[in-house]
Each structure stands twice: as C-alpha cells, then as structure tokens.
Design an enzyme around this catalytic site. Structure first.
Site, PDB file in Angstrom:
ATOM      1  N   ALA A  72      42.256  43.321  28.371  1.00  0.00           N
ATOM      2  CA  ALA A  72      41.900  43.676  27.003  1.00  0.00           C
ATOM      3  C   ALA A  72      40.684  44.594  26.927  1.00  0.00           C
ATOM      4  O   ALA A  72      40.553  45.360  25.980  1.00  0.00           O
ATOM      5  CB  ALA A  72      41.655  42.415  26.185  1.00  0.00           C
ATOM      6  N   ASN A 152      35.789  35.135  19.962  1.00  0.00           N
ATOM      7  CA  ASN A 152      35.809  34.363  21.202  1.00  0.00           C
ATOM      8  C   ASN A 152      34.727  33.293  21.270  1.00  0.00           C
ATOM      9  O   ASN A 152      34.903  32.261  21.894  1.00  0.00           O
ATOM     10  CB  ASN A 152      35.689  35.305  22.407  1.00  0.00           C
ATOM     11  CG  ASN A 152      34.628  36.371  22.221  1.00  0.00           C
ATOM     12  OD1 ASN A 152      34.695  37.160  21.270  1.00  0.00           O
ATOM     13  ND2 ASN A 152      33.644  36.386  23.086  1.00  0.00           N
ATOM     14  N   GLN A 180      42.073  36.404  21.396  1.00  0.00           N
ATOM     15  CA  GLN A 180      41.914  34.967  21.152  1.00  0.00           C
ATOM     16  C   GLN A 180      42.990  34.410  20.227  1.00  0.00           C
ATOM     17  O   GLN A 180      43.039  33.199  20.008  1.00  0.00           O
ATOM     18  CB  GLN A 180      40.519  34.683  20.574  1.00  0.00           C
ATOM     19  CG  GLN A 180      39.386  34.996  21.539  1.00  0.00           C
ATOM     20  CD  GLN A 180      39.335  34.042  22.727  1.00  0.00           C
ATOM     21  OE1 GLN A 180      39.889  32.945  22.699  1.00  0.00           O
ATOM     22  NE2 GLN A 180      38.692  34.466  23.784  1.00  0.00           N
ATOM     23  N   SER A 200      45.316  40.069  26.283  1.00  0.00           N
ATOM     24  CA  SER A 200      45.008  39.891  27.698  1.00  0.00           C
ATOM     25  C   SER A 200      45.825  38.749  28.294  1.00  0.00           C
ATOM     26  O   SER A 200      46.025  37.716  27.651  1.00  0.00           O
ATOM     27  CB  SER A 200      43.517  39.577  27.821  1.00  0.00           C
ATOM     28  OG  SER A 200      43.189  39.338  29.166  1.00  0.00           O
ATOM     29  N   HIS A 202      45.078  36.694  30.927  1.00  0.00           N
ATOM     30  CA  HIS A 202      44.404  35.483  31.415  1.00  0.00           C
ATOM     31  C   HIS A 202      43.872  34.582  30.295  1.00  0.00           C
ATOM     32  O   HIS A 202      43.376  33.493  30.577  1.00  0.00           O
ATOM     33  CB  HIS A 202      43.314  35.830  32.428  1.00  0.00           C
ATOM     34  CG  HIS A 202      42.074  36.451  31.868  1.00  0.00           C
ATOM     35  ND1 HIS A 202      40.915  35.737  31.695  1.00  0.00           N
ATOM     36  CD2 HIS A 202      41.804  37.700  31.456  1.00  0.00           C
ATOM     37  CE1 HIS A 202      39.974  36.548  31.218  1.00  0.00           C
ATOM     38  NE2 HIS A 202      40.500  37.742  31.060  1.00  0.00           N
ATOM     39  N   THR A 241      50.517  53.383  38.724  1.00  0.00           N
ATOM     40  CA  THR A 241      51.647  52.528  39.091  1.00  0.00           C
ATOM     41  C   THR A 241      51.495  51.164  38.439  1.00  0.00           C
ATOM     42  O   THR A 241      50.412  50.569  38.484  1.00  0.00           O
ATOM     43  CB  THR A 241      51.705  52.382  40.631  1.00  0.00           C
ATOM     44  OG1 THR A 241      51.841  53.682  41.179  1.00  0.00           O
ATOM     45  CG2 THR A 241      52.859  51.496  41.054  1.00  0.00           C
ATOM     46  N   CYS A 327      26.736  33.592  27.535  1.00  0.00           N
ATOM     47  CA  CYS A 327      27.798  34.587  27.441  1.00  0.00           C
ATOM     48  C   CYS A 327      27.398  35.927  28.034  1.00  0.00           C
ATOM     49  O   CYS A 327      28.141  36.534  28.776  1.00  0.00           O
ATOM     50  CB  CYS A 327      28.264  34.752  26.012  1.00  0.00           C
ATOM     51  SG  CYS A 327      30.001  35.155  25.935  1.00  0.00           S
TER      52      CYS A 327
END
Ligand SMILES: *Cc1c(COP(=O)(O)O)cnc(C)c1O
Length: 403
Positions: A72, A152, A180, A200, A202, A241, A327
């Site tokens: 992201a 987030n 989120q 994203s 993950h 790629t 953070c």
C-alpha cells in the site's frame, strides 16, 4: 508461555489457506505472467487474472481496474504522485488530512517541495474531517482529494461515500487509503465515488510485499503517471515482472474476506468490544481514543491515565500490542494522530492500540484484559500522581518545587 498477538493493524499472520494457494507458484508453476509463448507463462497469467477478479469483487470493481504493486505504500505513492504528474496541467493542488498514514503524508510533502500546493485538513476529536471544510478547500486547481477510509492507529472511519459524492460534484479525483478497511468494512467504489483505492496483502492475512491500487476506468477514466518505468506492465502504471505467488496470495486472502464478510467483521467487533468492556469496567481513567462506533471492527485504542504506555507494554510483554509513541519507531514523540485529535501529551504517551484479527479468540481477550488490568493497577500503585489524583488534587493546579 502463552503469547497473544493483538497487533493485527500492523500486520497479520498469513492464513494457512493463503499459503497453500501460493506454494505451487513457487514450485512447478513458476512462470512469468508476461511470457506469452508457452504454457508456463499462460498458467501464471491465468492465476494473476483470477486474483485480479478476486480483489475487484471485494470492491464492486472490474478486474481491469486493479493494478498490482509491492504494497500500500507504493499504491499510495502511485496514486498521489502519479495523479499529480498526469493532471499537472489541470492544476497543482491536492487536499489530504493530518491523520493519514505516513505513506500518504510523505508523498504529499514531497509534492509540496516540487511545485504543488497541499492542504492538510484538521480533524475533530474523534478523528473525522469536516465535509464543509473539505468543500471550501476545493479550488479550481484542485486535482486530487486523498482521505483514508479507516485510520490505522485509532480506527476512525471517514465518511468516504459523502467525500466521493462531493468530489464527483466538483470534478476532482478521490483517492482513499483502504488498507484498514478492505475486506473488513463493505466498500463499493461506484456507490462511494472512489476513483483510486490502496490496499495491502499483509493487513488481511495475505503475504507481505504485495498490494494493489484500484484505478477507475470509466466515468472518469483515470490514469496515473508511472513511478517505475520499464516494460509497460499493469496498463503502463507499474512496470516490473509480477510477483505471481504474492498476487495469488493476495487474491486468495481477498476471496476469504469476501466469503466471510457477513460474519467475520462482526466477530472481530465483538472481540474488540469485549476487551473494552472488560477494561473500562475494571479500571478508572481508561479513555477510548477515536470514535466510539464509527470505527474499524479490529481496532481498540485506549489511554490509561497516569501510566506510561511503554512501561505498560513491558508489563504485558507476552501480549503484542503497540503504543501511542511506538508507531514512528525509535522516536518517543507522542503519536501525531492522537495529537491531531487534541489528546494531550500525557494521555498520548499512555495509549495502547489493541488490534484483533482472524485468529484471536475470546480466551485471548479475557487473558489480555486480566493481564492489562493487573499491570495498570500495579503501575498506578507506584505512581504518586495517581495517588494525588485519587485524593482529589487537581494536578493542573499543582505548583511543583524546582530543585
Ligand atoms: C499498513 C498500512 C500502509 C502501508 O502498507 P504496506 O503494504 O505495508 O506498504 C498504508 N496505509 C495504512 C492505513 C496502513 O495501515
């Protein structure tokens, strides 16, 4: 030792079903999706197009509108810098807001250094922008509004549907960082008037290092100037790629979210509420940060007054959470997001973010609540400030002796 992972807003464990779907694309199905001359390439291309469909389905979008990226952060960069460059002749003004993720703030600051004007809108005490302020900020030279869907750190949801409608009326493109909320909160890019959306892998139990950008193809047709050139992959917006196993993983993760959309977000919200009920009923001076109801299902952010967040985290070191100062990594500055809400430095330093995910159970929550309550009580018992406050001393009026 028991360990509980409650930092799912930072990253999530890969779902075993996602991993199983990915493995063949590391082994026998290793083809390059751009190889048009043999079956290895066709097989990879088919998997990539299937994943594109799976991601698009979560958004009410078309498969062709999904661009693969490395995550992201890259999606946000392509959306913001790519639109600023492509539409530079129309204007050089961008509107965003102060509690965005750094992957939106920093590209905006970069553009400020390169001839763009950027308006950073403030937020209210719940973390929401004011629509009238947004309307007033849109000028003739505004090309893009970038406002995140769910925050987030504090979970607050922005009114993206209304923002999208306003942007359509004023002929301005609308980008939202959906990391989120993708797969957790219903999104329909057409109903909500979203032109670009970042997501994203993950954050939804998919792999790290893969993400996507939704780019609207009609009404209006949106084009982003590329940041990475070479080969013209992904409709010329992102060469390179393709990460076929990662894309298959992201597609599968998106599909799992879509299949469980009716039950899983509600289950996450119930876990989050169970934790808040346990903490707020047993501890005084526990303050919820963000919006009480308009928030992502996974996020609970609480300030425990008179307790240092970092000390509390050390006291519960078998539970993975984040603190209001952690953070921005090494810095001990309190979170800029909490500051933007008007939360004072003291309370910002005492904040903890708990974020639940697919593999958390009620037992995890009950264990966490018990550990946090014990640790907070212990730390407060050692705090002279807490003692004074309990005795009714107004700490803001105390004149401290200077040695
Ligand atoms: C995690 C996150 C990002 C960054 O995503 P990556 O894929 O790690 O680059 C951006 N925005 C928000 C809101 C996030 O939560």
């Amino acid at each position: 030792m028991r360990r509980v992972y409650l930092d799912n807003n930072a990253t999530t464990p890969v779902d075993p079903q996602v991993l199983d779907a990915m493995l063949p694309y590391f082994r026998e199905k290793f083809g390059n999706a751009a190889s048009r001359s043999h079956a290895f390439g066709w097989e990879a291309e088919e998997a990539v197009e299937n994943a594109r469909q799976q991601v698009a389905a979560v958004l009410g979008a078309e498969a062709k509108e999904i661009i693969w990226t490395s995550g992201a952060s890259e999606s946000n960069n392509i959306a913001i810098k790519g639109v600023a460059e492509k539409y530079a002749e129309k204007g050089r003004h961008i509107i965003t807001q102060i509690t965005e993720h750094k992957a939106v703030i920093d590209p905006c600051k970069y553009l400020e250094q390169h001839g763009c004007r950027v308006t950073f809108l403030p937020v209210d005490k719940y973390g929401r922008i004011d629509l009238q302020q947004l309307a007033a900020a849109i000028k003739d030279d505004t090309v893009l509004v970038s406002i995140m869907h769910g925050n987030n750190e504090i979970g607050t949801l922005q009114p993206v549907g209304e923002i999208g409608k306003l942007c359509k009326q004023r002929g301005v493109l609308f980008h939202t960082d959906g990391c989120q909320t993708f797969g957790k909160v219903p999104i329909d890019v057409n109903e909500m008037g979203i032109d670009l959306l970042s997501l994203s892998g993950h954050k939804i139990h998919g792999p790290k290092g893969v993400g996507a950008l939704y780019v609207r193809r009609k009404r209006p047709r949106v084009i982003c100037e590329a940041i990475i050139h070479g080969g013209g992959h992904e409709r010329n917006m992102r060469s390179g790629t393709l990460n076929v196993p990662g894309i298959v993983g992201l597609g599968t993760a998106a599909e799992l979210c879509r299949l469980h959309m009716d039950t899983e977000p509600a289950r996450l919200a119930a876990l989050r509420d169970r934790l808040w009920t346990a903490l707020s009923s047993q501890l005084d001076n526990a303050i919820l940060n963000g919006h009480a109801t308009d928030r992502t299902p996974s996020n609970l952010n609480v300030s425990f007054a008179y307790v240092e967040g970092e000390s509390l985290m050390m006291g519960i070191n078998d539970i993975a959470v984040s603190s209001g100062s952690a953070c921005t990594s090494a810095s001990l500055e309190p979170s800029y997001v909490l500051k933007a809400l008007g939360v004072g430095d003291e309370l910002a330093h005492s904040s903890i973010r708990f974020s639940v995910g697919r593999f958390n159970t009620e037992a995890d929550i009950d264990y966490t609540a018990e550990r946090v309550v014990t640790a907070v009580r212990k730390l407060r018992a050692m705090s002279p400030l807490y003692e004074m406050a309990q005795e009714g001393v107004d700490l803001t009026k105390v004149e401290w002796a200077h040695p």
